[in-house]
Design a protein around this motif. Structure first.
Motif, PDB file in Angstrom:
ATOM      1  N   TYR A  97       0.846  -1.197   0.000  1.00 47.06           N
ATOM      2  CA  TYR A  97       0.000   0.000   0.000  1.00 47.06           C
ATOM      3  C   TYR A  97       0.873   1.235   0.000  1.00 47.06           C
ATOM      4  CZ  TYR A  97      -3.277  -3.584   1.253  1.00 47.06           C
ATOM      5  OH  TYR A  97      -4.013  -4.735   1.236  1.00 47.06           O
ATOM      6  N   ALA A  98       0.275   2.359  -0.337  1.00 43.23           N
ATOM      7  CA  ALA A  98       0.974   3.645  -0.302  1.00 43.23           C
ATOM      8  C   ALA A  98       0.626   4.320   1.025  1.00 43.23           C
ATOM      9  CB  ALA A  98       0.550   4.512  -1.482  1.00 43.23           C
ATOM     10  N   TRP A  99       1.644   4.639   1.789  1.00 42.21           N
ATOM     11  CA  TRP A  99       1.477   5.206   3.121  1.00 42.21           C
ATOM     12  C   TRP A  99       1.748   6.706   3.073  1.00 42.21           C
ATOM     13  CZ3 TRP A  99       1.027   1.857   7.621  1.00 42.21           C
ATOM     14  CH2 TRP A  99       0.939   0.502   7.283  1.00 42.21           C
ATOM     15  N   VAL A 100       0.880   7.473   3.674  1.00 41.90           N
ATOM     16  CA  VAL A 100       1.045   8.931   3.700  1.00 41.90           C
ATOM     17  C   VAL A 100       2.359   9.290   4.389  1.00 41.90           C
ATOM     18  CG1 VAL A 100       0.062  11.107   4.502  1.00 41.90           C
ATOM     19  CG2 VAL A 100      -1.449   9.307   3.626  1.00 41.90           C
ATOM     20  N   ARG A 101       2.698   8.597   5.462  1.00 42.01           N
ATOM     21  CA  ARG A 101       3.923   8.898   6.205  1.00 42.01           C
ATOM     22  C   ARG A 101       5.159   8.755   5.307  1.00 42.01           C
ATOM     23  NH1 ARG A 101       3.734   5.846  11.199  1.00 42.01           N
ATOM     24  NH2 ARG A 101       2.673   7.671  12.014  1.00 42.01           N
ATOM     25  N   ASP A 102       5.132   7.801   4.393  1.00 40.71           N
ATOM     26  CA  ASP A 102       6.276   7.588   3.509  1.00 40.71           C
ATOM     27  C   ASP A 102       6.349   8.613   2.376  1.00 40.71           C
ATOM     28  OD1 ASP A 102       6.647   5.303   5.018  1.00 40.71           O
ATOM     29  OD2 ASP A 102       6.002   3.923   3.450  1.00 40.71           O
ATOM     30  N   ALA A 103       5.250   9.284   2.099  1.00 34.90           N
ATOM     31  CA  ALA A 103       5.161  10.118   0.898  1.00 34.90           C
ATOM     32  C   ALA A 103       6.222  11.218   0.848  1.00 34.90           C
ATOM     33  CB  ALA A 103       3.762  10.733   0.778  1.00 34.90           C
ATOM     34  N   SER A 104       6.436  11.938   1.945  1.00 39.89           N
ATOM     35  CA  SER A 104       7.390  13.047   1.890  1.00 39.89           C
ATOM     36  C   SER A 104       8.810  12.531   1.663  1.00 39.89           C
ATOM     37  CB  SER A 104       7.311  13.908   3.140  1.00 39.89           C
ATOM     38  OG  SER A 104       7.641  13.167   4.294  1.00 39.89           O
ATOM     39  N   LEU A 105       9.180  11.433   2.296  1.00 42.25           N
ATOM     40  CA  LEU A 105      10.515  10.868   2.099  1.00 42.25           C
ATOM     41  C   LEU A 105      10.671  10.318   0.683  1.00 42.25           C
ATOM     42  CD1 LEU A 105      10.880   9.023   5.513  1.00 42.25           C
ATOM     43  CD2 LEU A 105      11.897  11.203   4.847  1.00 42.25           C
ATOM     44  N   THR A 106       9.626   9.668   0.188  1.00 46.21           N
ATOM     45  CA  THR A 106       9.658   9.117  -1.166  1.00 46.21           C
ATOM     46  C   THR A 106       9.802  10.238  -2.192  1.00 46.21           C
ATOM     47  OG1 THR A 106       8.316   7.234  -0.477  1.00 46.21           O
ATOM     48  CG2 THR A 106       8.385   7.718  -2.835  1.00 46.21           C
ATOM     49  N   LEU A 107       9.053  11.313  -2.001  1.00 45.94           N
ATOM     50  CA  LEU A 107       9.139  12.433  -2.940  1.00 45.94           C
ATOM     51  C   LEU A 107      10.513  13.083  -2.906  1.00 45.94           C
ATOM     52  CD1 LEU A 107       5.576  13.850  -2.446  1.00 45.94           C
ATOM     53  CD2 LEU A 107       6.526  12.943  -4.567  1.00 45.94           C
ATOM     54  N   ASP A 108      11.087  13.238  -1.717  1.00 46.61           N
ATOM     55  CA  ASP A 108      12.452  13.763  -1.631  1.00 46.61           C
ATOM     56  C   ASP A 108      13.414  12.879  -2.412  1.00 46.61           C
ATOM     57  OD1 ASP A 108      11.805  15.943  -0.083  1.00 46.61           O
ATOM     58  OD2 ASP A 108      12.435  15.041   1.813  1.00 46.61           O
ATOM     59  N   ALA A 109      13.289  11.562  -2.230  1.00 47.08           N
ATOM     60  CA  ALA A 109      14.184  10.635  -2.924  1.00 47.08           C
ATOM     61  C   ALA A 109      13.996  10.720  -4.435  1.00 47.08           C
ATOM     62  CB  ALA A 109      13.938   9.207  -2.436  1.00 47.08           C
ATOM     63  N   LEU A 110      12.766  10.858  -4.893  1.00 49.95           N
ATOM     64  CA  LEU A 110      12.522  10.969  -6.329  1.00 49.95           C
ATOM     65  C   LEU A 110      13.146  12.233  -6.904  1.00 49.95           C
ATOM     66  CD1 LEU A 110       8.839   9.704  -6.529  1.00 49.95           C
ATOM     67  CD2 LEU A 110      10.856   8.592  -7.514  1.00 49.95           C
ATOM     68  N   TRP A 111      13.061  13.344  -6.163  1.00 50.52           N
ATOM     69  CA  TRP A 111      13.659  14.584  -6.656  1.00 50.52           C
ATOM     70  C   TRP A 111      15.177  14.462  -6.718  1.00 50.52           C
ATOM     71  CZ3 TRP A 111      11.379  17.942  -9.480  1.00 50.52           C
ATOM     72  CH2 TRP A 111      10.002  18.166  -9.339  1.00 50.52           C
ATOM     73  N   VAL A 112      15.790  13.880  -5.688  1.00 50.62           N
ATOM     74  CA  VAL A 112      17.248  13.716  -5.687  1.00 50.62           C
ATOM     75  C   VAL A 112      17.673  12.792  -6.823  1.00 50.62           C
ATOM     76  CG1 VAL A 112      19.195  12.738  -4.396  1.00 50.62           C
ATOM     77  CG2 VAL A 112      17.555  14.229  -3.242  1.00 50.62           C
ATOM     78  N   ALA A 113      16.886  11.742  -7.075  1.00 51.47           N
ATOM     79  CA  ALA A 113      17.218  10.774  -8.124  1.00 51.47           C
ATOM     80  C   ALA A 113      16.852  11.282  -9.520  1.00 51.47           C
ATOM     81  CB  ALA A 113      16.515   9.446  -7.848  1.00 51.47           C
ATOM     82  N   ALA A 114      16.469  12.543  -9.629  1.00 48.63           N
ATOM     83  CA  ALA A 114      16.132  13.169 -10.917  1.00 48.63           C
ATOM     84  C   ALA A 114      14.939  12.487 -11.587  1.00 48.63           C
ATOM     85  CB  ALA A 114      17.343  13.204 -11.839  1.00 48.63           C
ATOM     86  N   CYS A 115      13.884  12.286 -10.824  1.00 44.13           N
ATOM     87  CA  CYS A 115      12.661  11.661 -11.335  1.00 44.13           C
ATOM     88  C   CYS A 115      11.467  12.589 -11.106  1.00 44.13           C
ATOM     89  CB  CYS A 115      12.422  10.328 -10.636  1.00 44.13           C
ATOM     90  SG  CYS A 115      13.777   9.171 -10.752  1.00 44.13           S
ATOM     91  N   PRO A 116      11.469  13.799 -11.704  1.00 48.29           N
ATOM     92  CA  PRO A 116      10.394  14.751 -11.427  1.00 48.29           C
ATOM     93  C   PRO A 116       9.024  14.286 -11.908  1.00 48.29           C
ATOM     94  CG  PRO A 116      11.757  15.532 -13.224  1.00 48.29           C
ATOM     95  CD  PRO A 116      12.450  14.320 -12.656  1.00 48.29           C
ATOM     96  N   ASP A 117       8.958  13.575 -13.022  1.00 44.99           N
ATOM     97  CA  ASP A 117       7.662  13.104 -13.518  1.00 44.99           C
ATOM     98  C   ASP A 117       7.035  12.127 -12.528  1.00 44.99           C
ATOM     99  OD1 ASP A 117       8.151  14.609 -15.780  1.00 44.99           O
ATOM    100  OD2 ASP A 117       8.858  12.892 -16.953  1.00 44.99           O
ATOM    101  N   GLU A 118       7.848  11.230 -11.997  1.00 48.16           N
ATOM    102  CA  GLU A 118       7.359  10.247 -11.036  1.00 48.16           C
ATOM    103  C   GLU A 118       6.944  10.926  -9.735  1.00 48.16           C
ATOM    104  OE1 GLU A 118       9.895   9.985 -13.021  1.00 48.16           O
ATOM    105  OE2 GLU A 118       9.628   8.098 -14.095  1.00 48.16           O
ATOM    106  N   ALA A 119       7.729  11.916  -9.304  1.00 47.97           N
ATOM    107  CA  ALA A 119       7.392  12.645  -8.081  1.00 47.97           C
ATOM    108  C   ALA A 119       6.053  13.365  -8.246  1.00 47.97           C
ATOM    109  CB  ALA A 119       8.497  13.649  -7.743  1.00 47.97           C
TER     110      ALA A 119
END
Length: 191
Positions: A97-119
């Motif tokens: 499942y997608a957890w709200v608590r994980d969302a901010s950390l996941t989005l940070d990781a996507l931005w660092v990994a150069a994945c803006p579309d996915e973020a």
């Protein structure tokens, strides 16, 4: 089979009453080649980070991409269910499942990994799921199904032995009913 020979097979999910597509060896291998080419193309487009730990960042980006349900952009915490916290233990939860608590950390990781579309896709999905689930006198739910499902009722599958005999095997996660007020801050941080 003998040394040097190969045999390809493919698994597919077919809804109840559906008819599976049977692929030839050639079709299966073409689909595999397409998958490999797609991953390589994705990496070329999204793995531009250069800096400390760049290989680890690139690997993390690929893992997050693999955890993404493409039709909605939802990212699951884990692709498995009922792996025990200890072998033979009963703490075997479903984290698909997608957890709200994980969302901010996941989005940070996507931005660092150069994945803006996915973020962007993940945040849009999370915001829509949260908006549909909230309302007057309702708390923000802490997790959602990958299609935005809100009812993630848990059930046990007693006919399955579980990994190395670890039972019960569970589908669903009762945690969806927990009241956790920190998820509001996590959603704001994700925004």
């Amino acid at each position: 089979m003998h040394a040097g020979e190969q045999e390809a097979f493919a698994l597919q999910h077919v809804p109840a009453g559906g008819i599976p597509t049977i692929w030839s060896q050639g079709e299966t291998l073409r689909h595999l080649d397409d998958t490999v080419a797609s991953w390589r193309s994705w990496c070329e487009l999204h793995q531009s980070y250069r800096g400390p730990g760049d290989e680890l960042v690139h690997h993390s980006g690929r893992v997050l991409q693999a955890l993404t349900f493409q039709p909605t952009g939802a990212i699951v915490a884990a692709p498995t269910t009922s792996l025990p916290e200890e072998v033979g233990g009963v703490r075997n939860w479903d984290y698909r499942y997608a957890w709200v608590r994980d969302a901010s950390l996941t989005l940070d990781a996507l931005w660092v990994a150069a994945c803006p579309d996915e973020a962007e896709a993940f945040f849009r999905w999370m915001a829509q799921a949260a908006a549909r689930a909230s309302g007057y006198c309702h708390d923000l739910q802490i997790m959602f199904g990958i299609r935005g499902e809100r009812d993630l009722s848990e059930r046990e599958l007693p006919h399955l032995p579980g990994w190395r005999g670890s039972r019960p095997v569970r589908v669903g996660n009762t945690a969806w009913q927990q009241r956790q007020l920190d998820v509001y801050g996590e959603l704001l941080s994700a925004a």
